[in-house]
Scaffold this motif. Structure first.
Motif, PDB file in Angstrom:
ATOM      1  N   ARG A 190      -5.869  -6.759 -19.377  1.00 60.32           N
ATOM      2  CA  ARG A 190      -6.812  -7.895 -19.043  1.00 60.32           C
ATOM      3  C   ARG A 190      -6.989  -8.073 -17.555  1.00 60.32           C
ATOM      4  O   ARG A 190      -7.644  -8.983 -17.196  1.00 60.32           O
ATOM      5  CB  ARG A 190      -6.085  -9.233 -19.421  1.00 60.32           C
ATOM      6  CG  ARG A 190      -6.166  -9.112 -21.156  1.00 60.32           C
ATOM      7  CD  ARG A 190      -5.244 -10.481 -21.935  1.00 60.32           C
ATOM      8  NE  ARG A 190      -4.268  -9.810 -22.795  1.00 60.32           N
ATOM      9  CZ  ARG A 190      -3.415 -10.545 -23.193  1.00 60.32           C
ATOM     10  NH1 ARG A 190      -3.337 -11.837 -22.930  1.00 60.32           N
ATOM     11  NH2 ARG A 190      -2.587 -10.026 -24.262  1.00 60.32           N
ATOM     12  N   ASP A 210      -7.539 -13.600 -24.589  1.00 57.06           N
ATOM     13  CA  ASP A 210      -8.372 -12.532 -25.443  1.00 57.06           C
ATOM     14  C   ASP A 210      -8.610 -12.489 -26.688  1.00 57.06           C
ATOM     15  O   ASP A 210      -8.118 -13.534 -27.496  1.00 57.06           O
ATOM     16  CB  ASP A 210      -8.067 -11.108 -24.704  1.00 57.06           C
ATOM     17  CG  ASP A 210      -6.658 -10.842 -25.439  1.00 57.06           C
ATOM     18  OD1 ASP A 210      -6.041 -11.450 -26.053  1.00 57.06           O
ATOM     19  OD2 ASP A 210      -6.242  -9.440 -25.409  1.00 57.06           O
ATOM     20  N   GLU A 211      -9.305 -11.534 -27.418  1.00 59.94           N
ATOM     21  CA  GLU A 211      -9.569 -11.821 -28.626  1.00 59.94           C
ATOM     22  C   GLU A 211      -8.531 -11.415 -29.204  1.00 59.94           C
ATOM     23  O   GLU A 211      -8.313 -12.322 -30.652  1.00 59.94           O
ATOM     24  CB  GLU A 211     -10.649 -10.780 -28.871  1.00 59.94           C
ATOM     25  CG  GLU A 211     -11.170 -10.801 -30.555  1.00 59.94           C
ATOM     26  CD  GLU A 211     -11.995  -9.540 -30.640  1.00 59.94           C
ATOM     27  OE1 GLU A 211     -13.129  -9.905 -31.340  1.00 59.94           O
ATOM     28  OE2 GLU A 211     -12.023  -8.311 -30.156  1.00 59.94           O
ATOM     29  N   GLU A 212      -7.387 -10.736 -29.107  1.00 66.43           N
ATOM     30  CA  GLU A 212      -5.982 -10.360 -29.746  1.00 66.43           C
ATOM     31  C   GLU A 212      -5.374 -11.918 -29.614  1.00 66.43           C
ATOM     32  O   GLU A 212      -4.914 -12.169 -30.688  1.00 66.43           O
ATOM     33  CB  GLU A 212      -5.416  -9.306 -29.317  1.00 66.43           C
ATOM     34  CG  GLU A 212      -6.157  -8.070 -29.655  1.00 66.43           C
ATOM     35  CD  GLU A 212      -6.190  -7.783 -31.129  1.00 66.43           C
ATOM     36  OE1 GLU A 212      -5.517  -7.824 -31.719  1.00 66.43           O
ATOM     37  OE2 GLU A 212      -7.538  -7.249 -31.191  1.00 66.43           O
ATOM     38  N   ALA A 253      -6.457 -14.626 -29.557  1.00 64.82           N
ATOM     39  CA  ALA A 253      -7.105 -15.838 -30.419  1.00 64.82           C
ATOM     40  C   ALA A 253      -6.750 -15.663 -31.846  1.00 64.82           C
ATOM     41  O   ALA A 253      -6.560 -16.647 -32.551  1.00 64.82           O
ATOM     42  CB  ALA A 253      -8.699 -15.459 -30.166  1.00 64.82           C
ATOM     43  N   LYS A 254      -6.681 -14.104 -32.253  1.00 63.18           N
ATOM     44  CA  LYS A 254      -6.630 -13.948 -33.650  1.00 63.18           C
ATOM     45  C   LYS A 254      -4.918 -14.524 -33.930  1.00 63.18           C
ATOM     46  O   LYS A 254      -4.483 -14.998 -35.145  1.00 63.18           O
ATOM     47  CB  LYS A 254      -6.519 -12.367 -33.897  1.00 63.18           C
ATOM     48  CG  LYS A 254      -7.871 -11.838 -33.950  1.00 63.18           C
ATOM     49  CD  LYS A 254      -7.788 -10.387 -34.075  1.00 63.18           C
ATOM     50  CE  LYS A 254      -9.359  -9.904 -34.165  1.00 63.18           C
ATOM     51  NZ  LYS A 254      -9.259  -8.241 -34.172  1.00 63.18           N
ATOM     52  N   ILE A 283     -16.514 -16.513 -23.891  1.00 58.74           N
ATOM     53  CA  ILE A 283     -16.168 -15.676 -24.753  1.00 58.74           C
ATOM     54  C   ILE A 283     -15.032 -14.797 -24.391  1.00 58.74           C
ATOM     55  O   ILE A 283     -14.688 -14.497 -23.527  1.00 58.74           O
ATOM     56  CB  ILE A 283     -17.673 -14.536 -24.719  1.00 58.74           C
ATOM     57  CG1 ILE A 283     -18.758 -15.431 -24.822  1.00 58.74           C
ATOM     58  CG2 ILE A 283     -17.168 -13.669 -25.492  1.00 58.74           C
ATOM     59  CD1 ILE A 283     -19.995 -14.624 -24.769  1.00 58.74           C
ATOM     60  N   PRO A 284     -14.131 -14.792 -25.301  1.00 54.62           N
ATOM     61  CA  PRO A 284     -12.934 -14.256 -25.360  1.00 54.62           C
ATOM     62  C   PRO A 284     -13.077 -12.623 -24.649  1.00 54.62           C
ATOM     63  O   PRO A 284     -13.918 -12.120 -25.221  1.00 54.62           O
ATOM     64  CB  PRO A 284     -11.917 -14.161 -26.495  1.00 54.62           C
ATOM     65  CG  PRO A 284     -12.871 -15.180 -27.110  1.00 54.62           C
ATOM     66  CD  PRO A 284     -14.109 -15.135 -26.985  1.00 54.62           C
ATOM     67  N   GLN A 314      -8.081  -3.929 -27.492  1.00 49.87           N
ATOM     68  CA  GLN A 314      -7.663  -3.259 -28.901  1.00 49.87           C
ATOM     69  C   GLN A 314      -6.153  -3.351 -29.163  1.00 49.87           C
ATOM     70  O   GLN A 314      -5.457  -2.912 -28.002  1.00 49.87           O
ATOM     71  CB  GLN A 314      -8.400  -1.989 -28.783  1.00 49.87           C
ATOM     72  CG  GLN A 314      -9.625  -1.798 -29.018  1.00 49.87           C
ATOM     73  CD  GLN A 314     -10.334  -2.704 -30.122  1.00 49.87           C
ATOM     74  OE1 GLN A 314      -9.946  -2.628 -31.330  1.00 49.87           O
ATOM     75  NE2 GLN A 314     -11.340  -3.326 -29.856  1.00 49.87           N
ATOM     76  N   LYS A 355     -12.253  -8.755 -24.739  1.00 50.25           N
ATOM     77  CA  LYS A 355     -11.791  -7.771 -25.759  1.00 50.25           C
ATOM     78  C   LYS A 355     -10.931  -6.910 -25.545  1.00 50.25           C
ATOM     79  O   LYS A 355     -11.148  -6.092 -24.612  1.00 50.25           O
ATOM     80  CB  LYS A 355     -13.020  -7.195 -26.533  1.00 50.25           C
ATOM     81  CG  LYS A 355     -14.179  -8.247 -27.279  1.00 50.25           C
ATOM     82  CD  LYS A 355     -15.109  -7.520 -27.961  1.00 50.25           C
ATOM     83  CE  LYS A 355     -16.047  -8.580 -28.540  1.00 50.25           C
ATOM     84  NZ  LYS A 355     -17.073  -7.710 -29.376  1.00 50.25           N
ATOM     85  N   VAL A 367      -9.157 -21.693 -28.989  1.00 54.60           N
ATOM     86  CA  VAL A 367      -8.391 -20.737 -29.713  1.00 54.60           C
ATOM     87  C   VAL A 367      -7.261 -21.614 -30.535  1.00 54.60           C
ATOM     88  O   VAL A 367      -6.418 -20.880 -31.053  1.00 54.60           O
ATOM     89  CB  VAL A 367      -7.728 -19.686 -29.118  1.00 54.60           C
ATOM     90  CG1 VAL A 367      -8.991 -18.635 -28.507  1.00 54.60           C
ATOM     91  CG2 VAL A 367      -6.845 -19.908 -27.983  1.00 54.60           C
TER      92      VAL A 367
END
Length: 337
Positions: free
Chosen positions: A58, A230-232, A234-235, A2-3, A7, A5, A274
């Motif tokens: 991170r 991380d989530e960013e 991945a985006k 799970i990445p 902001q 997270k 990702v």
């Protein structure tokens, strides 16, 4: 996996201006032991510290052995003189025919686009590179085009640095358009760590010029540890794959960072999840100041043999080393038990 997270609502140029540049700020931000201030001072003066805050977020608070922190934390070991470790470990000066060009391989050449990065990795093989002698003014870019015209066998251009994505997109797009005008060029490769440490670098302006390009564009990212995904990130990776960019990862095998089976397996799983394909895992280039990160080729082969037993073949990066004078990278087979 799970990445993690984080902001990210700040633009990438703002992140650059807000990056940590002092050892004291780094230690205080992460609640690290104060003795790290003393042991890293000389190394910080030798090779300046630079850590963007999205990357800092991170890292594990209070952990001096965090694998991301170890990559950017100045260390007294950098000041030791170790036999065999040189300022120009790949002998790039011997393949620097003119300003900003490194031409070692027949059908591809590398262009030094800038001497700056968004993060200063302590093991960087170009930490002593004479960027001042290879910095091209905008008016001098034509010299690169002229060199390509004089070498019609070259069909791939690699933008490197420093980090080529430190250039603003308008300037980068202009350079790419001039390269595209040469029919011989099929591919553009961009080697970057910037979207890893500041994922916001993958912005609309970047996506716009990529969509307009006729070239096959490959971005080689530099991710060394699963915690960097991380989530960013991945985006950012998803946006690039949506416009047809091929994403590859090349890491460096670093003692105390990713020199375990678990770390390597997790890294390959994380990048592939990702949309990034594991490509190379390099042994350390013997650059002056980084000997404490080195893992021998024999140890690396043993390690990658164990990794190969855990993963399908397409998730096992090629173990490689760039050896001066050879016509390609040298790939080492994993030692299987």
């Amino acid at each position: 996996m799970i990445p993690i997270k984080t902001q990210n609502t700040t633009s990438w140029p703002q992140h650059l201006t807000q990056a940590i540049t002092s050892l004291n700020d780094l230690v205080e931000s992460l609640g690290l032991p104060k003795d790290l201030l003393t042991q890293g001072q000389d190394a910080q003066h030798s090779f300046k510290l630079l850590v963007p805050r999205p990357y800092l977020s991170r890292m594990e608070y209070g952990n001096p052995n965090d694998p991301l922190l170890r990559q950017v934390m100045p260390d007294a070991a950098e000041m030791l003189e170790v036999a065999g470790y040189k300022k120009d470990p790949l002998e790039e000066a011997d393949h620097n025919p003119q300003k900003a060009i490194v031409h070692k391989y027949k059908r591809r050449l590398l262009v030094i686009t800038t001497g700056t990065c968004a993060v200063n990795c302590r093991y960087c093989f170009r930490r002593h590179f004479p960027y001042g002698d290879n910095q091209l003014a905008q008016a001098e870019w034509q010299s690169v085009i002229d060199y390509l015209i004089a070498h019609p066998e070259v069909n791939e251009v690699i933008l490197s640095g420093g980090d080529p994505l430190m250039m603003k997109d308008a300037l980068l797009a202009n350079k790419v358009r001039q390269i595209e005008a040469l029919p011989q060029i099929k591919r553009l490769r961009i080697h970057s760590r910037l979207p890893v440490v500041i994922p916001a670098r993958v912005c609309d302006d970047m996506l716009d010029w990529i969509k307009q390009s006729r070239l096959d564009i490959i971005m080689v990212w530099h991710i060394n540890h699963a915690n960097e995904v991380d989530e960013e990130l991945a985006k950012a990776a998803f946006k690039l794959t949506q416009v047809g960019v091929t994403l590859l990862n090349q890491g460096v095998l670093l003692k105390g960072v990713n020199d375990s089976v678990e770390a390597q397996v997790n890294l390959s799983e994380a990048v592939f999840s990702v949309g990034i394909l594991p490509y190379y895992m390099f042994t350390l280039d013997p650059v002056e100041g980084a000997a404490h990160f080195d893992v021998s080729i024999e140890e690396a082969q043993q390690l990658m043999g164990k990794v190969a037993a855990e993963l399908p073949g397409y998730l096992v990066p090629k173990l490689a080393k760039e050896i001066p004078g050879r016509t390609s990278k040298t790939v080492f087979a994993p030692v299987l038990s």
